[in-house]
Structures are given as C-alpha cells and as structure tokens.
Design an enzyme around this catalytic site. Sequence first.
Site, mmCIF file in Angstrom:
data_model
loop_
_atom_site.group_PDB
_atom_site.id
_atom_site.type_symbol
_atom_site.label_atom_id
_atom_site.label_comp_id
_atom_site.label_asym_id
_atom_site.label_seq_id
_atom_site.Cartn_x
_atom_site.Cartn_y
_atom_site.Cartn_z
ATOM 1 C CB SER A 159 -11.911 -21.735 -3.365
ATOM 2 O OG SER A 159 -12.417 -21.555 -4.422
ATOM 3 N N GLY A 160 -9.484 -21.003 -5.550
ATOM 4 C CA GLY A 160 -9.088 -21.361 -6.818
ATOM 5 C C GLY A 160 -9.962 -21.961 -7.855
ATOM 6 C CB VAL A 219 -15.264 -21.504 -11.923
ATOM 7 C CG1 VAL A 219 -16.422 -22.228 -11.377
ATOM 8 C CG2 VAL A 219 -15.787 -20.577 -12.764
ATOM 9 C CD GLU A 248 -39.555 -30.629 -12.637
ATOM 10 O OE1 GLU A 248 -39.579 -31.266 -11.617
ATOM 11 O OE2 GLU A 248 -40.484 -30.471 -13.276
ATOM 12 C CB CYS A 300 -45.812 -33.470 -9.145
ATOM 13 S SG CYS A 300 -45.627 -35.005 -8.533
ATOM 14 C CG HIS A 315 -41.806 -34.258 -12.140
ATOM 15 N ND1 HIS A 315 -41.535 -33.365 -11.111
ATOM 16 C CD2 HIS A 315 -42.309 -35.369 -11.529
ATOM 17 C CE1 HIS A 315 -42.001 -33.845 -9.968
ATOM 18 N NE2 HIS A 315 -42.397 -34.901 -10.044
ATOM 19 C CB SER A 371 -13.843 -18.047 -4.892
ATOM 20 O OG SER A 371 -12.575 -18.796 -5.511
#
Length: 542
Positions: free
Chosen positions: A227-228, A230, A175, A79, A173, A232
């Site tokens: 943090s709980g 995925v 992608e 582009c 584009h 971390s």
Amino acid sequence: MQQKIIILDFGSQTTQLIGRRVRELDTFCEILPYNKFPKDDPSVIGVILSGSPFSVHDPEAFQVDLSQFVGRVPVLGICYGAQFISHANGGRVEKTNTREYGRAHLQYVDTANPLFNGFAQNSQVWMSHGDSITAIPAGYECIASTSDVKYAAYYSANPSSAGTAPLFAVQFHPEVFHTAQGSLLLKNFVVGICGSRQDWSAASFVDSTVAELKQQLGDDRVILGLSGGVDSSVAAVLLNRAIGKNLTCIFVDHGMLRKNEFRDVMNDYKCLGLNVIGVDASAKFFSDLAGVTDPEKKRKIIGRDFIEVFNAEARKIEGAKWLAQGTIYPDRIESLNITGKVIKSHHNVGGLPEEMHLQLCEPLRWLFKDEVRRVGRQLGMPEHLITRHPFPGPGLAVRILGDITPEKVRILQDADDIYIRGLREYKVKLSGEEARRVLAAGVPASMTDGEIEVSLYDQIWQACTILLSTVRSVGVMGDERTYEHPVALRAVTSTDAMTADWAHLPYDFMARVSNEIINKVRGVNRVCYDISSKPPSTIEWE
C-alpha cells in the site's frame, strides 16, 4: 517458551491501551474476548480483566468463569474487572450518590503491597465508573482509597484453593495517561508479581519471525499487496529476508494516493531490493466510485476493486500459494469487536475471495504500530518509510466528503502536499515529558541540555487534509468574488491510535500553511483546523 499476559476484553474502549502498556514493558500479551481464556496454556504468567461499558447488574453484562485462572496465575482486575471479581465472590457493587469520572487522588495507599511498590501518597488516578464497590469479599483487604471511594483497590494473597497466586483489583484505570503512576503499577504487576523476563523486543521478533516464516513457507511463492504504508512495507522487507525471490509484491494505484506517491514509493521499493509489480488502475476506481457519497460504500467499492485488480495480477504469477498482508494487531482486535458494532470496515481484514485459493500469511499480526516501526529500524529500512504517518487503504477517497472525481483528488493532493511538506520542514524543540514521549516512540533525535529538535511531522502521530467538497464558501481573491471549497487540516498526537488528542501546532506554522494552500491550490479559498479528540471523534473523518 515465550511468556504472555492474557488481557480479557469486556468491551472497554481502553483495552488496547492496557495491551500497549504491557508491551512497553517488553512483555508479550494477547487480548482476547472475555470468554476465550486459553485453558492449559503454560506460557500464561498473568491475567488482566479490562473495563466494560456494562454494570455488573445489567442482564447483558459479560461474565467469565474466574476459576479458570484465579489462584493459578496472578490476576489484576481493572474497573469493571474489579467490580465483577467482587460481585462474583460475595462483595457488594452498588450505584452510589457519588459517581467518579475523571481525576481523583489516592488518599490512602498501602505502599507495602507489591502492586503499589514505589507509589506516592495522594497519587493521581483516573476514574470512570458509575457503580462502586461498597464491600469487598471476605478474606480480601483494602489497599487504596480515594476521598469518595473506600475500595479504590483491594487484594487477596490466597483468593482460591486452586493455587497460591495473588489477586489484585483497582477501580481506576492504570493504563491511561492521566493515572500518574499507572505505568509503575502495571510494571509492578507484570514484572514484579507475574515475573516477566522482559524478552519481547524488535530484535527477538525479527529473529523468531524470520525463522517461523522459513519453516511455514518453505519454497512456496508468496504474493503481497503493498500500500506504500509502513505496515505493508515492513511486512515485505521481513518476508524478503525470509524467502527472497519467492516473494512478489503488487502495488495497486487506485488514483487516490498522495501527490506523486506511486512514483516515489516504487523507487523506494526498488532500492530495498523488493520484486514489485506496479499497476495503474485509477480509471477503473474512478469509474466505479462515480456518484458514490456514502463513506462505507466507498470503502466497500475500493476494497472490491482492489481485490479484482490484485487477483488479476496474482493469476499471472505461477505457483503462488500464499497471500501476505501487513495486518497489525489493532486491525484484528477492532475487527473482532465483541460488541458486534462496526464503526468502519478495515481494508486489510476479511473480504478475500475464496476463488483466490491462497493461504493467508500475516507476519505482523501481533504488533502494534510503534512496534512495527521498531522492527523496520531493526531491519535497516530508511527512516522516511518507517516514520510515515498511517494512511487509509481507500486513500484520499475517505478524505473527500462527497463523491469522488479526478479534479477533487487533484485539489486534495495539492493541498495535502503543502501541509505534509510544511510539517516535515518545520522544526521544534522539545523537553521534559514531551521529549521523552517522542524518543520513546523511536523518533531519531539526540538530547542536548535536556532538549531535542524534531520536525512537526515526527512529533505527531498522524496528519491529514480533508476536502469538504459538499461545501462551498464565499471568498475574495484580488477584486473577484470566489465560491470554492474549504479544506480542514487534522493533526493528532497518540501512541496507538486508540485514543488521540489534537496537536497544538504553532500559530506561525498554521498561518504559513493556510496562506500557501489558498494562494497555490485552485479550488480552495478557506482553511480550517480540526480540534476534536478521539474519542468522541475518530482520527479520519470517514
């Protein structure tokens, strides 16, 4: 030496999508600002120039010195990238009467050109440009056209005296999903033209990263804030494999986690053998957030309080020299947005106080979200931790519109628990492209007679519940009039969160969840469903 594709970012909203598509080809890539090309890096095997919000004629348009790489390695302009290359080499880029936005078809494709190897005539592409290339530089040749744009793609086998590497440029584009053979075009470029060995994988990442962490950290002690989520969690398990007992994790409960999340996640971490300190600091967070309604102020207060609580616990750990974070690649790219405009602050990038005197360790800094999940599986982590949907660092505070109180959090926790539990329990059968998309994301499922069965939770990228605490609506329960809050349910499909479409959830599921929330959650009498996509909306409301 690890090969890499360099993607130069000119400010396009889809630059990260280019990166994801390259990574899907098991090839490492790095997204850099347009003016930060790494000179004299022998690991670079190709360069991609992204799109841009600018016209090449704008005074503030971004420009790059093409001589740094043209002719030295294969180049693909997309582009704006294609228009800039033409403009910089004597071609013409003009505003025309016909602007192309949306679907178009390649009425002419040179399938003998290596970029279009395997392409079908009339292949659908996605255009998004106001200017158009009306003349290409001398010595270049047209290799694709649409009915409205003659130079939809062009090429030079010898674009520079600096070397013999070819140059390709497309005004569409590749992608985005709507370019039907976009993945094939990128594979032709990355693998066929640039010569990628396709050796970037979860297994190779784990092996190389564990070795690097051992060398980087030695016998030093490391602190990691969990943090709980995925990111971390995978970072913790990866570090635990590298340095074991020298890792101490701190999990701060700010009072705005999901229902029973602090207890459940602490149990998960113990089962993984992690050394975790759990801190209930909810009273402090609620006190400091009292009366605050601005979403960015909420994020700043929670970030500040988290650092204070975390720092107080970290000081108790003798000899700690490193702070580890679960920062992933999209966090770093968005936070370094070259336009300088902040959409929202990220809780895990920046903001670390100097007095902590800790060096930063980010073992997942090069990974996209789905790559993090693949690494988690490679590490043998339980599936329910790996497939957890993204959850904001500030938690439910940014899913409550208005000020934060314990009662509002309770209402949202109860409603969200019903919604998320329902998504996990409801099973759907998928086939065709949808089934392939889910399997490609790594969701455990087997295909039988062309179909797979998965939960709604695993089919979508992210789901959340929003409490509209600044709004009340009239309702009737029994013979009594109610005047309570509505909640909005949100579910989106995505591959990397840069773009997202709203999930078309089954009507019977929606009816069941709505009925259960209204009947069981005190304070809610209306349930809505958010059907906006990103862009123009964001996934989270705040």
